[in-house]
Design a protein around this motif. Structure first.
Motif, mmCIF file in Angstrom:
data_model
loop_
_atom_site.group_PDB
_atom_site.id
_atom_site.type_symbol
_atom_site.label_atom_id
_atom_site.label_comp_id
_atom_site.label_asym_id
_atom_site.label_seq_id
_atom_site.Cartn_x
_atom_site.Cartn_y
_atom_site.Cartn_z
ATOM 1 N N THR A 1 0.850 -1.195 0.000
ATOM 2 C CA THR A 1 0.000 0.000 0.000
ATOM 3 C C THR A 1 0.883 1.241 0.000
ATOM 4 O OG1 THR A 1 -1.721 -1.177 1.211
ATOM 5 C CG2 THR A 1 -1.841 1.230 1.222
ATOM 6 N N SER B 1 2.608 2.036 -3.152
ATOM 7 C CA SER B 1 1.795 2.673 -4.200
ATOM 8 C C SER B 1 1.531 4.147 -3.922
ATOM 9 C CB SER B 1 0.469 1.918 -4.377
ATOM 10 O OG SER B 1 -0.368 2.072 -3.256
ATOM 11 N N GLN C 1 -3.714 7.289 4.439
ATOM 12 C CA GLN C 1 -4.285 5.956 4.190
ATOM 13 C C GLN C 1 -3.678 4.985 5.208
ATOM 14 O OE1 GLN C 1 -3.549 4.339 0.271
ATOM 15 N NE2 GLN C 1 -5.047 2.704 0.540
ATOM 16 N N ALA D 1 -8.343 3.098 10.538
ATOM 17 C CA ALA D 1 -7.989 1.742 10.102
ATOM 18 C C ALA D 1 -9.207 0.937 9.702
ATOM 19 C CB ALA D 1 -7.235 1.022 11.208
ATOM 20 N N SER D 2 -10.345 1.311 10.221
ATOM 21 C CA SER D 2 -11.570 0.650 9.804
ATOM 22 C C SER D 2 -12.038 1.379 8.543
ATOM 23 C CB SER D 2 -12.603 0.743 10.924
ATOM 24 O OG SER D 2 -13.804 0.173 10.507
ATOM 25 N N GLY E 1 -8.127 4.549 0.031
ATOM 26 C CA GLY E 1 -7.877 3.443 -0.890
ATOM 27 C C GLY E 1 -9.017 3.336 -1.892
ATOM 28 N N ASP E 2 -8.698 2.859 -3.089
ATOM 29 C CA ASP E 2 -9.801 2.749 -4.070
ATOM 30 C C ASP E 2 -10.764 1.640 -3.676
ATOM 31 O OD1 ASP E 2 -7.866 0.824 -4.661
ATOM 32 O OD2 ASP E 2 -7.736 1.286 -6.799
ATOM 33 N N GLY E 3 -10.229 0.559 -3.090
ATOM 34 C CA GLY E 3 -11.140 -0.480 -2.591
ATOM 35 C C GLY E 3 -11.990 0.071 -1.462
ATOM 36 N N GLU E 4 -11.398 0.919 -0.672
ATOM 37 C CA GLU E 4 -12.099 1.514 0.471
ATOM 38 C C GLU E 4 -13.320 2.321 0.017
ATOM 39 O OE1 GLU E 4 -9.580 4.077 2.782
ATOM 40 O OE2 GLU E 4 -11.024 4.205 4.429
ATOM 41 N N GLU F 1 -16.909 1.115 0.577
ATOM 42 C CA GLU F 1 -17.628 1.160 1.861
ATOM 43 C C GLU F 1 -18.746 2.195 1.775
ATOM 44 O OE1 GLU F 1 -17.512 -0.604 4.435
ATOM 45 O OE2 GLU F 1 -15.546 -1.551 4.553
ATOM 46 N N ASN G 1 -6.232 6.688 -3.914
ATOM 47 C CA ASN G 1 -5.065 5.964 -4.401
ATOM 48 C C ASN G 1 -5.544 4.810 -5.274
ATOM 49 O OD1 ASN G 1 -2.674 4.556 -4.705
ATOM 50 N ND2 ASN G 1 -2.569 3.867 -2.573
ATOM 51 N N ASN H 1 -4.759 2.246 -7.103
ATOM 52 C CA ASN H 1 -3.842 1.205 -7.566
ATOM 53 C C ASN H 1 -4.631 0.049 -8.165
ATOM 54 O OD1 ASN H 1 -4.717 -0.273 -5.306
ATOM 55 N ND2 ASN H 1 -3.032 0.502 -4.050
ATOM 56 N N ARG I 1 -7.414 -4.265 -4.357
ATOM 57 C CA ARG I 1 -7.704 -4.249 -2.924
ATOM 58 C C ARG I 1 -7.003 -5.441 -2.310
ATOM 59 N NH1 ARG I 1 -11.814 -7.773 -3.735
ATOM 60 N NH2 ARG I 1 -13.311 -7.348 -5.383
ATOM 61 N N VAL J 1 -10.083 -4.154 -7.807
ATOM 62 C CA VAL J 1 -11.302 -3.522 -7.283
ATOM 63 C C VAL J 1 -12.424 -3.670 -8.307
ATOM 64 C CG1 VAL J 1 -12.263 -1.419 -6.291
ATOM 65 C CG2 VAL J 1 -9.836 -1.888 -6.029
ATOM 66 N N LYS K 1 -0.022 -0.946 -7.341
ATOM 67 C CA LYS K 1 0.133 -1.512 -6.003
ATOM 68 C C LYS K 1 1.488 -2.219 -5.924
ATOM 69 C CE LYS K 1 -2.410 -3.462 -2.243
ATOM 70 N NZ LYS K 1 -3.743 -3.492 -1.640
ATOM 71 N N HIS L 1 -1.029 -7.317 -1.443
ATOM 72 C CA HIS L 1 -1.430 -6.697 -0.182
ATOM 73 C C HIS L 1 -0.810 -7.409 1.018
ATOM 74 C CE1 HIS L 1 -4.074 -3.929 1.993
ATOM 75 N NE2 HIS L 1 -4.210 -4.900 2.884
HETATM 76 C C1 LIG Z 1 -14.055 -2.062 7.539
HETATM 77 C C2 LIG Z 1 -12.829 -2.809 7.115
HETATM 78 N N1 LIG Z 1 -12.971 -3.941 6.409
HETATM 79 C C3 LIG Z 1 -11.891 -4.660 6.047
HETATM 80 C C4 LIG Z 1 -10.633 -4.245 6.379
HETATM 81 C C5 LIG Z 1 -9.447 -5.103 6.028
HETATM 82 N N2 LIG Z 1 -8.644 -4.499 4.957
HETATM 83 C C6 LIG Z 1 -7.571 -3.786 5.239
HETATM 84 S S1 LIG Z 1 -6.833 -3.147 3.904
HETATM 85 C C7 LIG Z 1 -7.934 -3.863 2.891
HETATM 86 C C8 LIG Z 1 -7.797 -3.657 1.413
HETATM 87 C C9 LIG Z 1 -7.627 -2.210 1.107
HETATM 88 O O1 LIG Z 1 -7.728 -1.989 -0.260
HETATM 89 P P1 LIG Z 1 -7.675 -0.520 -0.828
HETATM 90 O O2 LIG Z 1 -8.623 0.342 -0.095
HETATM 91 O O3 LIG Z 1 -7.840 -0.615 -2.283
HETATM 92 O O4 LIG Z 1 -6.238 -0.018 -0.437
HETATM 93 P P2 LIG Z 1 -4.813 -0.438 -1.030
HETATM 94 O O5 LIG Z 1 -4.108 -1.143 0.083
HETATM 95 O O6 LIG Z 1 -5.048 -1.314 -2.210
HETATM 96 O O7 LIG Z 1 -4.175 0.842 -1.401
HETATM 97 C C10 LIG Z 1 -8.870 -4.583 3.616
HETATM 98 C C11 LIG Z 1 -9.983 -5.352 3.038
HETATM 99 C C12 LIG Z 1 -10.537 -3.049 7.129
HETATM 100 N N3 LIG Z 1 -9.354 -2.580 7.523
HETATM 101 N N4 LIG Z 1 -11.645 -2.344 7.443
#
Ligand SMILES: Cc1ncc(C[n+]2csc(CCOP(=O)(O)OP(=O)(O)O)c2C)c(N)n1
Length: 893
Positions: A119, A122, A147, A201-202, A238-241, A244, A267, A269, A272, A277, A401, A416
């Motif tokens: 992470t 990236s 992040q 972190a959540s 995060g793009d995966g983030e 949410e 970000n 990348n 996830r 993603v 990433k 990851h």
């Molecule tokens: C609510 C929640 N669900 C799951 C996680 C576990 N988790 C930590 S990082 C991550 C992937 C993050 O992906 P992304 O947001 O794309 O960030 P990247 O590391 O790829 O930059 C996950 C699922 C978490 N921290 N919080």
């Protein structure tokens, strides 16, 4: 069946085939000459007319919220880079190395510790440009949400800056050694209170918090409390983030309120944790549409400077065409492979495109950076975002990433989780970033810091000095605020004079009084999520007005009434609408204002208690992490007291969940004077003593006469229980909290009148505080066997009074069970286990088997177990109170 090609086109992936290229060319030429002759505005006008016409004729619209897959900022409009690229690259490489070394070291020592490399790899350049040129430190500076999984890079930089020691780096993710010895996995102010400011972190909580922080800055400014103009909130997400729901929760508010003090950097990348993603689509195009639709200013930062020349020569837009055909799963593969693969698989797919890069070697192609890895492009995007007015900005930064981790990590599906690199991978990383570290030092994972007077170190410190100091840093310098003394609340502590009112009403009276306090009043932040009328708070609308950055642009329907719906730019109430996550984020912003802004504020967020810990429990946990100070008021609480609203509204568990949050103090008062005592002391602790605690108080909507405060009760109210009604020769102790205290009182009367048995009645104001005290005493006694034993408050006050103890509350029985260990005698806990349902209070309490009759029966049964009465007495009570046992208990399903 869905037409997949149409679906793909909707995200600008594929341009449908052109049935008449000549005609298309003519249209485009005409449009271009219009721009030349009439200017861009004229072109916009004409487009609008065309769109109007198309709408009128029902012509389907193309996706208008998307722009092509290239940088939003054209080369000609790019601001010049003001820094020293060469030195910044060297500093960045050092931070990258030390971050990597820290994680790999930790995992060589103990693989269970975990950690992330990919992470930060990236996002490193996106951070570095911010550190060197944009992020201003201090309570008058910027708020930066880093992040979370990129924390290793933040630690590595802080070590270079001399703010963390090597010992601390060696104790990454080892935190039990005492304060300050280890480093938190992520951004946890609770554990690193001088360092991290915003816990995120959540996933998803950071973005929604950032929006409401930006909003709160405006609120402070508009209310004349603090000047915050010019400050920015930066949120790195995060793009995966972004998947949410919380990440999206505040987007429209941010645009609606014109929060141009807010910058999101996503970000992108494209990966996830588990994989891509949007492997089959385009995350960036999707986010662009989403943010644009919500009203944000979108800057796409997709390609590095090396691409400029290619785009410039591409008159026919073949690059764009090819980019639009490429789904993210392919982009990931291109990230994971080399220049040769990219040439063959990306460029050679089209002869024109192939020709366009024919002068480039495979290595050159390998060096075509994505935008989020090019400081020059990043700087230009940040500068544009800083200058943009009227709307928040999102920068969609395309990255890779695990950037620089070679085939051990870059673009890899499992990137990851990668945290254990072998020597060959480390050596390759060293070479990739041209680090001046010997093979032996690489293999030994030596942290690397240049001499203090080296150009890199001088540059690093100078840049931060120019921006006001180091980041992240959390300070708690804030003035202490005096709170009104207990005597100020006599209107409540003297009782209601026989008039019936609920504790919710007592609370509203108290809040109205606090708002009028000459010193404290302006620091109070009342927050509601569209429930003010439910709680009888509408009088506050007029008293202090609802905050609206635009004032009130309409005459409210009820303008003729005394207590009309008043909105004002300096309004004090934050009316969040039906948005508990937003309201909670506002509360956190206010509750941490003492630290973020150096200005203490005292927020009261009053909500339907069921939609608090249950709905936004994670945000409340986060509020604890960032050492919030304020009040959460769970109103219309109690599974049987909120009688009509049924299963999804009736809360019986929030007190239990609240008891699990370490710095949350949870209270369940029965009377207005208890409530006033608790709030007075809570405010004192938060504002005068500056303790990092927050209070959760349940208030209820049952009306009854509020008695006057008994003399001398204050201290025990604050300890968690006090003797409310003493009966001579009491054989029983009845404990009750909230409105159920009144059932305990009624049970004492039944026992006395019907069975001649005397019982004391105790009001329990906090089961969890009693437990906390009990645990402390038990621990002390366990670990100090030679010392004089300590006795908990429960034990101490009950000691002189004999007989079984029967407890009841409007919460699940596990709540009164919290103190079982400290009652070394027969203890019966009654509660409201099971799903709620609608009926009258009386019927519900009977249903849950915790009404006055059931309390009396439980008391007699306990006396019978102790041999103090016969079983026949219990049977007589069951008959007398017409209890017919239902076949199943209410908690059985
Ligand atoms: C609510 C929640 N669900 C799951 C996680 C576990 N988790 C930590 S990082 C991550 C992937 C993050 O992906 P992304 O947001 O794309 O960030 P990247 O590391 O790829 O930059 C996950 C699922 C978490 N921290 N919080």
């Amino acid at each position: 069946m869905t037409d997949l090609s149409e679906l793909a086109a909707a995200f600008w992936r594929v341009m449908p085939a052109d049935p008449d290229p000549v005609e298309t060319r003519e249209w485009l030429d005409a449009f271009n000459s219009l721009i030349e002759s009439g200017g861009r505005e004229r072109a916009t006008y004409l487009l609008r007319k065309l769109l109007d016409e198309a709408r009128a004729r029902r012509v389907p619209m193309p996706p208008v919220l998307n722009t092509p897959y290239c940088n939003s900022i054209a080369l000609a409009e790019q601001s010049p880079f003001p820094g020293n690229l060469d030195i910044e690259a060297r500093v960045s490489a050092l931070v990258r190395w030390n971050a990597l070394a820290m994680v790999v070291r930790a995992n060589r020592g103990a693989a269970e510790l975990g950690g992330h490399i990919a992470t930060y790899a990236s996002i490193a350049d996106l951070f570095e440009v911010g550190f060197n040129h944009f992020f201003r430190a201090g309570q008058n500076g910027d708020a930066v949400f880093f992040q979370p999984h990129a924390s290793p890079g933040i630690y590595a930089r802080a070590w270079l800056e001399g703010r963390l020691s090597e010992d601390q780096l060696n104790n990454y993710r080892r935190e039990t050694g005492g304060p300050g010895t280890g480093l938190s996995s992520y951004c946890h102010p609770y554990l690193m209170p001088d360092f991290w400011q915003f816990p995120n972190a959540s996933m998803g909580l950071g973005p929604v918090n950032a929006i409401y922080q930006a909003r709160f800055m405006r609120y402070l400014e508009h209310r004349g409390i603090q000047q915050t103009a010019g400050r920015k909130v930066w949120a790195f997400v995060g793009d995966g983030e972004m998947d949410e729901p919380e990440s999206l929760a505040g987007l429209s508010l941010a645009a609606r309120e014109g929060l141009d003090n807010l910058i999101f950097v996503v970000n992108c990348n494209l990966q996830r944790l588990d994989g891509p993603v949007r492997g089959n689509g385009s995350l960036i195009q999707e986010l662009e549409g989403l943010f644009s639709g919500a009203g944000w200013h979108v800057i796409k930062l997709l390609w590095g400077s090396e691409w400029d020349a290619l785009f410039a020569r591409d008159a026919e837009h073949v690059i764009l065409k090819r980019l639009h055909e490429t789904v993210d799963g392919e982009f990931q593969k291109y990230a994971a492979t080399d220049g040769r693969f990219n040439r063959e698989q990306f460029f050679n797919k089209d002869p024109e495109l192939q020709a366009l890069v024919s002068h480039l070697s495979d290595d050159d192609i390998d060096r075509l950076r994505r935008g989020g890895h090019d400081p020059v492009k990043i700087h230009a995007a940040y500068r544009a975002a800083m200058n943009h007015q009227g709307r928040p900005t999102v920068i969609l930064a395309q990255t890779k990433k695990g950037y620089g981790m070679g085939h051990w990590g870059q673009g890899k599906m499992g990137a990851h989780q990668q945290k254990k690199l072998e020597d060959d991978a480390l050596l390759a990383f060293r070479d990739r970033f041209a680090l001046p570290i010997s093979d032996a030092d690489v293999k030994a994972l030596k942290f690397w810091k240049p001499a203090d007077d080296s150009p890199e170190m001088r540059y690093l410190h100078a840049r931060r000095a120019a921006l006001g100091g180091y980041l992240p840093a959390r300070v708690t310098t804030a003035p202490k605020l005096a709170v009104p003394a207990p005597e100020a609340y006599t209107r409540i502590t003297e009782g209601s004079g026989g008039r019936e009112e609920s504790t919710t009403m007592s609370f509203v009276k108290l809040l109205a009084q606090l708002l009028k306090d000459p010193a404290l009043g302006k620091h109070i932040v009342p927050i509601v999520a569209d429930e003010a009328r439910t709680f009888g708070m509408q009088s506050l609308f007029r008293q202090v007005a609802i905050y609206s950055p635009f004032g009130q642009l309409y005459e409210p329907e009820d303008r003729d009434e005394l207590l009309y719906y008043k909105e004002a730019q300096d309004g004090q109430i934050l009316e969040e609408g039906i948005n508990e996550a937003g309201a909670m984020s506002s509360w956190i912003a206010a509750a941490t204002s003492y630290s973020v802004h150096g200005t203490p504020m005292l927020p009261f967020y009053i909500f339907y208690s069921m939609f608090g810990f249950q709905r936004v429990g994670d945000l409340i946990w986060q509020a604890g992490d960032c050492r919030s100070r304020g009040f959460l008021i769970g109103a219309t609480a109690g599974r049987t007291t909120l009688s009509g609203e049924g299963l999804q509204h009736q809360d019986g568990s929030s007190q239990l969940i609240a008891s699990t949050v370490p710095n949350c103090r949870a209270w369940d008062p029965a009377y207005g004077y208890e409530l006033a005592t608790i709030i007075q002391d809570g405010a004192r602790r938060m504002l005068e003593a500056q303790e990092d605690v927050f209070y959760y108080i349940t208030v209820m909507n049952e009306n009854y006469a509020q008695p006057a405060m008994p003399p001398g009760a204050r201290d025990d109210i604050l300890r968690g229980m006090y003797l409310l009604q003493a009966a001579p020769q009491a054989k029983l102790q009845l404990l009750g909290s909230g409105t159920i205290l009144r059932e305990s009182i009624a049970a004492a009367e039944l026992l006395h009148d019907d069975f001649g048995i005397a019982a004391n009645v105790w009001s329990v104001t906090s089961w969890s505080e009693l437990r906390r005290d009990g645990m402390a005493c038990a621990r002390h006694n366990r670990l100090n066997p030679g010392a004089t034993p300590l006795h908990s408050h429960v034990e101490t006050v009950l000691a002189p009074h004999g007989g079984p103890v029967i407890a009841a509350s409007d919460h699940v029985s596990a709540v009164p069970d919290l103190i079982r260990a400290y009652i070394p005698r027969r203890y019966v806990a009654l509660g409201t286990d099971g799903y709620g349902r609608s009926d009258t209070r009386e019927k519900l309490r009977r249903f849950f088997e915790m009404d006055r009759h059931h309390i009396a029966i439980a008391a007699l049964s306990a006396l019978a177990d102790d041999g103090a009465v016969g079983r026949d007495t219990v049977a007589a009570a069951v008959a007398r109170y017409a209890i017919t046992a239902a076949p199943a208990a209410p908690w059985e399903v």
